[in-house]
Design a protein around this motif. Structure first.
Motif, PDB file in Angstrom:
ATOM      1  N   SER A 127      30.663  49.872 -89.794  1.00  0.00           N
ATOM      2  CA  SER A 127      29.342  49.418 -89.346  1.00  0.00           C
ATOM      3  C   SER A 127      28.688  48.527 -90.394  1.00  0.00           C
ATOM      4  N   LYS A 128      27.691  47.755 -89.962  1.00  0.00           N
ATOM      5  CA  LYS A 128      26.925  46.920 -90.889  1.00  0.00           C
ATOM      6  C   LYS A 128      26.269  47.767 -91.959  1.00  0.00           C
ATOM      7  N   LEU A 129      25.739  48.928 -91.558  1.00  0.00           N
ATOM      8  CA  LEU A 129      25.050  49.786 -92.510  1.00  0.00           C
ATOM      9  C   LEU A 129      26.005  50.294 -93.581  1.00  0.00           C
ATOM     10  N   ALA A 130      27.198  50.705 -93.188  1.00  0.00           N
ATOM     11  CA  ALA A 130      28.181  51.163 -94.168  1.00  0.00           C
ATOM     12  C   ALA A 130      28.592  50.017 -95.092  1.00  0.00           C
ATOM     13  N   ARG A 131      28.843  48.850 -94.530  1.00  0.00           N
ATOM     14  CA  ARG A 131      29.301  47.710 -95.340  1.00  0.00           C
ATOM     15  C   ARG A 131      28.248  47.262 -96.345  1.00  0.00           C
ATOM     16  N   ALA A 132      26.978  47.456 -96.004  1.00  0.00           N
ATOM     17  CA  ALA A 132      25.891  47.038 -96.897  1.00  0.00           C
ATOM     18  C   ALA A 132      25.859  47.841 -98.190  1.00  0.00           C
ATOM     19  N   CYS A 133      26.564  48.954 -98.223  1.00  0.00           N
ATOM     20  CA  CYS A 133      26.536  49.836 -99.400  1.00  0.00           C
ATOM     21  C   CYS A 133      27.515  49.396-100.486  1.00  0.00           C
ATOM     22  N   PHE A 134      28.366  48.415-100.211  1.00  0.00           N
ATOM     23  CA  PHE A 134      29.462  48.104-101.118  1.00  0.00           C
ATOM     24  C   PHE A 134      29.287  46.755-101.813  1.00  0.00           C
ATOM     25  N   ASP A 135      29.779  46.703-103.050  1.00  0.00           N
ATOM     26  CA  ASP A 135      29.852  45.456-103.806  1.00  0.00           C
ATOM     27  C   ASP A 135      31.130  44.697-103.491  1.00  0.00           C
ATOM     28  N   VAL A 136      32.217  45.432-103.221  1.00  0.00           N
ATOM     29  CA  VAL A 136      33.526  44.843-102.941  1.00  0.00           C
ATOM     30  C   VAL A 136      34.142  45.611-101.779  1.00  0.00           C
ATOM     31  N   THR A 137      34.762  44.885-100.851  1.00  0.00           N
ATOM     32  CA  THR A 137      35.394  45.543 -99.709  1.00  0.00           C
ATOM     33  C   THR A 137      36.844  45.082 -99.592  1.00  0.00           C
ATOM     34  N   VAL A 138      37.736  46.037 -99.310  1.00  0.00           N
ATOM     35  CA  VAL A 138      39.183  45.782 -99.276  1.00  0.00           C
ATOM     36  C   VAL A 138      39.749  46.382 -97.998  1.00  0.00           C
ATOM     37  N   PHE A 139      40.709  45.685 -97.396  1.00  0.00           N
ATOM     38  CA  PHE A 139      41.428  46.242 -96.252  1.00  0.00           C
ATOM     39  C   PHE A 139      42.920  46.152 -96.540  1.00  0.00           C
ATOM     40  N   LEU A 140      43.622  47.273 -96.364  1.00  0.00           N
ATOM     41  CA  LEU A 140      45.070  47.317 -96.556  1.00  0.00           C
ATOM     42  C   LEU A 140      45.758  47.076 -95.218  1.00  0.00           C
ATOM     43  N   ASP A 141      46.678  46.100 -95.203  1.00  0.00           N
ATOM     44  CA  ASP A 141      47.245  45.616 -93.944  1.00  0.00           C
ATOM     45  C   ASP A 141      48.767  45.496 -94.026  1.00  0.00           C
ATOM     46  N   PRO A 142      49.487  46.602 -94.256  1.00  0.00           N
ATOM     47  CA  PRO A 142      50.953  46.502 -94.317  1.00  0.00           C
ATOM     48  C   PRO A 142      51.541  46.244 -92.932  1.00  0.00           C
ATOM     49  N   PRO A 143      52.759  45.689 -92.856  1.00  0.00           N
ATOM     50  CA  PRO A 143      53.420  45.560 -91.554  1.00  0.00           C
ATOM     51  C   PRO A 143      53.546  46.934 -90.892  1.00  0.00           C
ATOM     52  N   GLU A 144      53.463  46.944 -89.578  1.00  0.00           N
ATOM     53  CA  GLU A 144      53.417  48.219 -88.867  1.00  0.00           C
ATOM     54  C   GLU A 144      54.682  49.047 -89.065  1.00  0.00           C
ATOM     55  N   ASP A 145      55.836  48.415 -89.129  1.00  0.00           N
ATOM     56  CA  ASP A 145      57.058  49.194 -89.299  1.00  0.00           C
ATOM     57  C   ASP A 145      57.094  49.882 -90.660  1.00  0.00           C
ATOM     58  N   ARG A 185      39.356  44.709 -90.732  1.00  0.00           N
ATOM     59  CA  ARG A 185      40.000  43.692 -91.559  1.00  0.00           C
ATOM     60  C   ARG A 185      39.123  42.458 -91.705  1.00  0.00           C
ATOM     61  N   SER A 186      38.422  42.099 -90.637  1.00  0.00           N
ATOM     62  CA  SER A 186      37.621  40.874 -90.659  1.00  0.00           C
ATOM     63  C   SER A 186      36.409  40.976 -91.570  1.00  0.00           C
ATOM     64  N   HIS A 187      36.059  42.192 -92.008  1.00  0.00           N
ATOM     65  CA  HIS A 187      34.876  42.394 -92.845  1.00  0.00           C
ATOM     66  C   HIS A 187      35.216  42.585 -94.322  1.00  0.00           C
ATOM     67  N   ALA A 188      36.488  42.456 -94.686  1.00  0.00           N
ATOM     68  CA  ALA A 188      36.903  42.709 -96.061  1.00  0.00           C
ATOM     69  C   ALA A 188      36.836  41.446 -96.907  1.00  0.00           C
ATOM     70  N   ASP A 189      36.411  41.605 -98.159  1.00  0.00           N
ATOM     71  CA  ASP A 189      36.450  40.499 -99.116  1.00  0.00           C
ATOM     72  C   ASP A 189      37.884  40.160 -99.507  1.00  0.00           C
ATOM     73  N   ILE A 190      38.728  41.205 -99.563  1.00  0.00           N
ATOM     74  CA  ILE A 190      40.130  41.045 -99.962  1.00  0.00           C
ATOM     75  C   ILE A 190      40.997  41.802 -98.964  1.00  0.00           C
ATOM     76  N   THR A 217      33.774  35.383 -99.823  1.00  0.00           N
ATOM     77  CA  THR A 217      32.584  36.222 -99.716  1.00  0.00           C
ATOM     78  C   THR A 217      32.168  36.804-101.072  1.00  0.00           C
ATOM     79  N   ILE A 218      33.099  36.822-102.035  1.00  0.00           N
ATOM     80  CA  ILE A 218      32.786  37.189-103.411  1.00  0.00           C
ATOM     81  C   ILE A 218      33.476  36.175-104.330  1.00  0.00           C
ATOM     82  N   ARG A 219      33.056  36.153-105.595  1.00  0.00           N
ATOM     83  CA  ARG A 219      33.608  35.191-106.548  1.00  0.00           C
ATOM     84  C   ARG A 219      34.874  35.763-107.193  1.00  0.00           C
ATOM     85  N   HIS A 220      35.987  35.106-106.980  1.00  0.00           N
ATOM     86  CA  HIS A 220      37.261  35.559-107.526  1.00  0.00           C
ATOM     87  C   HIS A 220      37.559  34.838-108.841  1.00  0.00           C
ATOM     88  N   PRO A 221      38.336  35.446-109.725  1.00  0.00           N
ATOM     89  CA  PRO A 221      38.674  34.780-110.993  1.00  0.00           C
ATOM     90  C   PRO A 221      39.563  33.567-110.757  1.00  0.00           C
TER      91      PRO A 221
END
Length: 308
Positions: A127-145, A185-190, A217-221
């Motif tokens: 949710s938007k409310l949950a996402r607002a609590c974070f400085d950095v957001t990550v989604f792990l997306d391995p192949p399904e198999d 996944r669409s809401h993750a910075d990484i 969405t965030i500044r990367h090195p």
């Protein structure tokens, strides 16, 4: 509190923890990724919580329900949102506990927010409310198999399921994963993907490579200087799932340890932190070391420490 109000409070300059969300489907590698971050930061500075503890029903109760643990109705997401707001503003919570070994709801535990708070699980970006609590957001997306293989190995070894039960549950969860987990996944910075290199035909047992989508969405090195000329580590301009251009960091599974350590040192030096690169990065559940995992964890450490 509305999501905009949470962002305003967190931007107000008062003392608050730095928070990172690590979201993904079951057995996507969230706990492995989190474990290295906690060890690197130290228990005196970092606390981690799993929001899968907010399950509404125990394992036996879920058997007769028309949905699985991947459905929002199977979780106390409203309480999760309240607790994330409290942690984000530096306040303690009384967190529920779900015992994955037994499938039972256990006694709640008090969690004090440390300087860094790592939140992993199925729904931290729901949710938007949950996402607002974070400085950095990550989604792990391995192949399904690959994820299915990880889940089969974990749930049979550690959670008391038979292979037939795990495979049946995976099939039962597929529609809800597509409807409620993958959209985060669409809401993750990484976006992190551990997988074989698609254009190669490496033999079985070749270490998995890492692909990190680095959204603006965030500044990367800036890693261009240290990555110049490397065949096993490089940043490419690619297209995201929405068609927008985005930088993607590729780290091959067979990257030489020396090259990996050079990149890790360069990232660490950008932070001007005392001491050497933290030990304990890149350790898999088997105890083996993965250089792509180590670099992924260090990049997340960069963002956590840079947010102070």
């Amino acid at each position: 509190m509305a999501d905009k109000a949470v962002r305003m409070v967190r931007a107000g300059g008062g003392p608050r923890p730095v928070m990172i969300a690590i979201a993904g489907d079951s057995a996507a590698g969230k706990t492995t990724l989190t474990r290295g971050l906690v060890e690197a930061l130290g228990p005196d500075r970092c606390v981690s919580i799993c929001v899968d503890d907010y399950h509404r029903f125990d394992r036996v109760e879920r058997r007769d329900l028309p949905f699985t643990a991947l459905h929002p109705e199977c979780n106390h997401l409203d309480i999760m949102e309240q607790h994330l707001q409290l942690l984000a503003t530096g306040q303690p919570i009384l967190k529920p506990v779900y015992d994955h070994a037994t499938g039972l709801l256990a006694r709640p535990e008090r969690v004090e927010p440390h300087r860094f708070v790592i939140v992993e699980g199925l729904f931290p970006l729901h949710s938007k409310l949950a996402r607002a609590c974070f400085d950095v957001t990550v989604f792990l997306d391995p192949p399904e198999d690959i994820r299915r293989g990880w889940k089969l190995a974990r749930d049979t070894a550690k959670r008391g399921y038979s292979p037939e039960q795990v495979l049946a549950e995976l099939d039962r969860r597929a529609a809800e994963s597509e409807a409620f987990i993958r959209p985060q996944r669409s809401h993750a910075d990484i976006v992190v993907r551990f997988a074989p290199i698609a254009v190669r035909h490496d033999p079985p047992g070749t270490p998995l490579s890492a692909e990190l989508v680095l959204r603006p969405t965030i500044r990367h090195p800036d890693l261009s200087g240290v990555l110049g000329g490397h065949r096993t580590m490089h940043v490419k301009l690619c297209r995201d799932t929405d068609g927008r251009p985005v930088d993607t960091l590729h780290v091959h599974g067979y990257v030489p340890t020396e090259d990996s350590r050079t990149l890790q040192k360069a990232i660490w030096e950008l932070l001007d932190q005392p001491g050497a690169v933290p030990d304990g990065l890149g350790v898999l559940g088997t105890g083996a070391r993965s250089e792509p995992l180590a670099i992924t964890q260090l990049l997340l450490l960069y963002h956590l420490l840079d947010a102070i």
